[in-house]
Motif scaffolding. Structure first.
Motif, PDB file in Angstrom:
ATOM      1  N   GLU A  13       0.830  -1.209   0.000  1.00 34.02           N
ATOM      2  CA  GLU A  13       0.000   0.000   0.000  1.00 34.02           C
ATOM      3  C   GLU A  13       0.870   1.268   0.000  1.00 34.02           C
ATOM      4  O   GLU A  13       0.605   2.218  -0.731  1.00 34.02           O
ATOM      5  CB  GLU A  13      -0.907  -0.024   1.231  1.00 34.02           C
ATOM      6  CG  GLU A  13      -1.932   1.050   1.299  1.00 34.02           C
ATOM      7  CD  GLU A  13      -2.824   0.823   2.511  1.00 34.02           C
ATOM      8  OE1 GLU A  13      -2.691   1.598   3.473  1.00 34.02           O
ATOM      9  OE2 GLU A  13      -3.641  -0.127   2.476  1.00 34.02           O
ATOM     10  N   SER A  14       1.919   1.269   0.795  1.00 31.35           N
ATOM     11  CA  SER A  14       2.833   2.413   0.837  1.00 31.35           C
ATOM     12  C   SER A  14       3.608   2.551  -0.465  1.00 31.35           C
ATOM     13  O   SER A  14       3.845   3.661  -0.947  1.00 31.35           O
ATOM     14  CB  SER A  14       3.807   2.274   2.007  1.00 31.35           C
ATOM     15  OG  SER A  14       3.116   2.365   3.224  1.00 31.35           O
ATOM     16  N   PHE A  15       4.014   1.407  -1.027  1.00 31.98           N
ATOM     17  CA  PHE A  15       4.730   1.437  -2.300  1.00 31.98           C
ATOM     18  C   PHE A  15       3.830   2.017  -3.392  1.00 31.98           C
ATOM     19  O   PHE A  15       4.272   2.814  -4.215  1.00 31.98           O
ATOM     20  CB  PHE A  15       5.220   0.031  -2.677  1.00 31.98           C
ATOM     21  CG  PHE A  15       6.074   0.015  -3.915  1.00 31.98           C
ATOM     22  CD1 PHE A  15       7.352   0.548  -3.897  1.00 31.98           C
ATOM     23  CD2 PHE A  15       5.600  -0.536  -5.095  1.00 31.98           C
ATOM     24  CE1 PHE A  15       8.146   0.538  -5.040  1.00 31.98           C
ATOM     25  CE2 PHE A  15       6.380  -0.553  -6.239  1.00 31.98           C
ATOM     26  CZ  PHE A  15       7.664  -0.010  -6.217  1.00 31.98           C
ATOM     27  N   SER A  16       2.573   1.652  -3.374  1.00 28.82           N
ATOM     28  CA  SER A  16       1.607   2.188  -4.328  1.00 28.82           C
ATOM     29  C   SER A  16       1.515   3.709  -4.195  1.00 28.82           C
ATOM     30  O   SER A  16       1.472   4.433  -5.202  1.00 28.82           O
ATOM     31  CB  SER A  16       0.234   1.551  -4.098  1.00 28.82           C
ATOM     32  OG  SER A  16      -0.725   2.121  -4.948  1.00 28.82           O
ATOM     33  N   GLY A  17       1.512   4.210  -2.975  1.00 24.85           N
ATOM     34  CA  GLY A  17       1.490   5.649  -2.743  1.00 24.85           C
ATOM     35  C   GLY A  17       2.745   6.330  -3.276  1.00 24.85           C
ATOM     36  O   GLY A  17       2.682   7.414  -3.860  1.00 24.85           O
ATOM     37  N   TYR A  18       3.885   5.676  -3.076  1.00 20.36           N
ATOM     38  CA  TYR A  18       5.151   6.206  -3.585  1.00 20.36           C
ATOM     39  C   TYR A  18       5.128   6.283  -5.112  1.00 20.36           C
ATOM     40  O   TYR A  18       5.520   7.292  -5.702  1.00 20.36           O
ATOM     41  CB  TYR A  18       6.306   5.335  -3.099  1.00 20.36           C
ATOM     42  CG  TYR A  18       7.602   5.546  -3.838  1.00 20.36           C
ATOM     43  CD1 TYR A  18       8.351   6.714  -3.658  1.00 20.36           C
ATOM     44  CD2 TYR A  18       8.089   4.587  -4.717  1.00 20.36           C
ATOM     45  CE1 TYR A  18       9.534   6.912  -4.339  1.00 20.36           C
ATOM     46  CE2 TYR A  18       9.275   4.772  -5.391  1.00 20.36           C
ATOM     47  CZ  TYR A  18      10.000   5.933  -5.205  1.00 20.36           C
ATOM     48  OH  TYR A  18      11.170   6.117  -5.890  1.00 20.36           O
ATOM     49  N   VAL A  19       4.659   5.218  -5.765  1.00 25.73           N
ATOM     50  CA  VAL A  19       4.570   5.190  -7.225  1.00 25.73           C
ATOM     51  C   VAL A  19       3.676   6.340  -7.704  1.00 25.73           C
ATOM     52  O   VAL A  19       4.022   7.063  -8.647  1.00 25.73           O
ATOM     53  CB  VAL A  19       4.059   3.821  -7.730  1.00 25.73           C
ATOM     54  CG1 VAL A  19       3.626   3.881  -9.188  1.00 25.73           C
ATOM     55  CG2 VAL A  19       5.127   2.747  -7.531  1.00 25.73           C
ATOM     56  N   GLY A  20       2.553   6.560  -7.053  1.00 24.93           N
ATOM     57  CA  GLY A  20       1.656   7.660  -7.411  1.00 24.93           C
ATOM     58  C   GLY A  20       2.312   9.012  -7.221  1.00 24.93           C
ATOM     59  O   GLY A  20       2.179   9.903  -8.077  1.00 24.93           O
ATOM     60  N   TRP A  21       3.021   9.177  -6.116  1.00 25.00           N
ATOM     61  CA  TRP A  21       3.724  10.435  -5.848  1.00 25.00           C
ATOM     62  C   TRP A  21       4.770  10.693  -6.930  1.00 25.00           C
ATOM     63  O   TRP A  21       4.878  11.810  -7.458  1.00 25.00           O
ATOM     64  CB  TRP A  21       4.380  10.383  -4.466  1.00 25.00           C
ATOM     65  CG  TRP A  21       5.276  11.554  -4.200  1.00 25.00           C
ATOM     66  CD1 TRP A  21       4.908  12.789  -3.737  1.00 25.00           C
ATOM     67  CD2 TRP A  21       6.687  11.612  -4.402  1.00 25.00           C
ATOM     68  NE1 TRP A  21       6.008  13.611  -3.645  1.00 25.00           N
ATOM     69  CE2 TRP A  21       7.112  12.906  -4.041  1.00 25.00           C
ATOM     70  CE3 TRP A  21       7.638  10.694  -4.848  1.00 25.00           C
ATOM     71  CZ2 TRP A  21       8.447  13.303  -4.118  1.00 25.00           C
ATOM     72  CZ3 TRP A  21       8.966  11.089  -4.928  1.00 25.00           C
ATOM     73  CH2 TRP A  21       9.354  12.386  -4.561  1.00 25.00           C
ATOM     74  N   LEU A  22       5.547   9.662  -7.259  1.00 24.78           N
ATOM     75  CA  LEU A  22       6.608   9.810  -8.259  1.00 24.78           C
ATOM     76  C   LEU A  22       6.032  10.190  -9.620  1.00 24.78           C
ATOM     77  O   LEU A  22       6.542  11.087 -10.294  1.00 24.78           O
ATOM     78  CB  LEU A  22       7.384   8.492  -8.346  1.00 24.78           C
ATOM     79  CG  LEU A  22       8.801   8.524  -8.857  1.00 24.78           C
ATOM     80  CD1 LEU A  22       9.668   9.516  -8.086  1.00 24.78           C
ATOM     81  CD2 LEU A  22       9.408   7.128  -8.768  1.00 24.78           C
ATOM     82  N   ARG A  23       4.944   9.551  -9.994  1.00 23.20           N
ATOM     83  CA  ARG A  23       4.295   9.885 -11.278  1.00 23.20           C
ATOM     84  C   ARG A  23       3.780  11.320 -11.279  1.00 23.20           C
ATOM     85  O   ARG A  23       3.859  12.022 -12.278  1.00 23.20           O
ATOM     86  CB  ARG A  23       3.146   8.929 -11.553  1.00 23.20           C
ATOM     87  CG  ARG A  23       3.598   7.554 -12.004  1.00 23.20           C
ATOM     88  CD  ARG A  23       2.375   6.658 -12.195  1.00 23.20           C
ATOM     89  NE  ARG A  23       2.729   5.438 -12.880  1.00 23.20           N
ATOM     90  CZ  ARG A  23       2.017   4.914 -13.874  1.00 23.20           C
ATOM     91  NH1 ARG A  23       0.912   5.511 -14.296  1.00 23.20           N
ATOM     92  NH2 ARG A  23       2.398   3.799 -14.447  1.00 23.20           N
ATOM     93  N   ALA A  24       3.251  11.766 -10.154  1.00 20.69           N
ATOM     94  CA  ALA A  24       2.678  13.115 -10.060  1.00 20.69           C
ATOM     95  C   ALA A  24       3.747  14.208 -10.145  1.00 20.69           C
ATOM     96  O   ALA A  24       3.418  15.355 -10.465  1.00 20.69           O
ATOM     97  CB  ALA A  24       1.885  13.266  -8.760  1.00 20.69           C
ATOM     98  N   GLN A  25       5.000  13.879  -9.898  1.00 24.11           N
ATOM     99  CA  GLN A  25       6.054  14.891  -9.936  1.00 24.11           C
ATOM    100  C   GLN A  25       6.263  15.461 -11.325  1.00 24.11           C
ATOM    101  O   GLN A  25       6.908  16.499 -11.498  1.00 24.11           O
ATOM    102  CB  GLN A  25       7.370  14.336  -9.378  1.00 24.11           C
ATOM    103  CG  GLN A  25       7.325  14.043  -7.894  1.00 24.11           C
ATOM    104  CD  GLN A  25       6.850  15.244  -7.100  1.00 24.11           C
ATOM    105  OE1 GLN A  25       7.463  16.316  -7.121  1.00 24.11           O
ATOM    106  NE2 GLN A  25       5.735  15.094  -6.405  1.00 24.11           N
ATOM    107  N   SER A  26       5.710  14.814 -12.348  1.00 25.41           N
ATOM    108  CA  SER A  26       5.834  15.344 -13.707  1.00 25.41           C
ATOM    109  C   SER A  26       4.820  16.456 -13.990  1.00 25.41           C
ATOM    110  O   SER A  26       4.941  17.173 -14.982  1.00 25.41           O
ATOM    111  CB  SER A  26       5.661  14.225 -14.739  1.00 25.41           C
ATOM    112  OG  SER A  26       4.329  13.739 -14.711  1.00 25.41           O
ATOM    113  N   LEU A  27       3.854  16.613 -13.110  1.00 23.86           N
ATOM    114  CA  LEU A  27       2.811  17.624 -13.305  1.00 23.86           C
ATOM    115  C   LEU A  27       3.266  18.977 -12.758  1.00 23.86           C
ATOM    116  O   LEU A  27       3.834  19.056 -11.662  1.00 23.86           O
ATOM    117  CB  LEU A  27       1.518  17.189 -12.615  1.00 23.86           C
ATOM    118  CG  LEU A  27       0.985  15.815 -13.029  1.00 23.86           C
ATOM    119  CD1 LEU A  27      -0.209  15.428 -12.172  1.00 23.86           C
ATOM    120  CD2 LEU A  27       0.642  15.809 -14.512  1.00 23.86           C
TER     121      LEU A  27
END
Length: 179
Positions: A51-65
């Motif tokens: 669950e935490s890894f999923s949050g990290y993946v989402g955060w990392l993807r959002a850094q392009s915005l």
């Protein structure tokens, strides 16, 4: 065949093993100012939980915005992982623009290959695959840097058309056309 991918939960197991390899070579301590070092310190203790890894993946993807929250002085950055199937082999980040600080240290593109996957051409292929993406972000020539003592990384940059600009401190600076 390995390929660049947006960060994905698919490689969770392999990602954890890769981060353990980076830690074993001393990455992640307070002196490590790289993206991996920073993320090992900030997120590393939570990655094991899916669950935490999923949050990290989402955060990392959002850094392009453009409008994603980020520390003062940071710019949007597209993170891409070099994967083959479920195997995480490395990462690459494309910073969308340069600040005065990134012009001195950091540049447009940085990359890391996990220790067990080094010396197999992954860094060269990963950087080559990223150049058209950088061009698509409006970067006609990407600034890429390496430590003056990192001969392997220098060869990767030069193999991708890197043109030596100068040395600032311990960093060699190269410009690579993205077309």
């Amino acid at each position: 065949m390995p390929q660049l991918s947006l960060p994905t939960e698919q490689v969770h197991r392999s990602f954890l093993a890769a981060m353990a390899e980076f830690r074993a070579e001393g990455r992640g301590d307070s002196a490590d100012l790289t993206m991996i070092g920073s993320e090992l310190r900030e997120f590393g203790h939570r990655w094991a939980a899916r669950e935490s890894f999923s949050g990290y993946v989402g955060w990392l993807r959002a850094q392009s915005l453009e409008d994603s929250p980020r520390p003062e002085g940071y710019v949007p950055s597209t993170s891409l992982w070099w994967i083959q199937g479920d195997d995480y082999l490395g990462r690459l980040a494309i910073r969308h623009r340069l600040t005065p600080s990134l012009l001195d240290v950091g540049g447009h593109i940085s990359y890391d290959v996990r220790p067990s996957a080094r010396r197999r051409g992954h860094a060269t292929a990963m950087l080559r695959a990223a150049l058209p993406l950088a061009h698509g972000l409006g970067i006609p020539s990407a600034l890429v840097m390496c430590d003056a003592t990192n001969i392997a990384s220098r060869k990767v940059i030069e193999a991708n058309g890197g043109i030596f600009d100068d040395q600032r401190g311990e960093k060699l600076r190269f410009w690579i056309p993205t077309t």
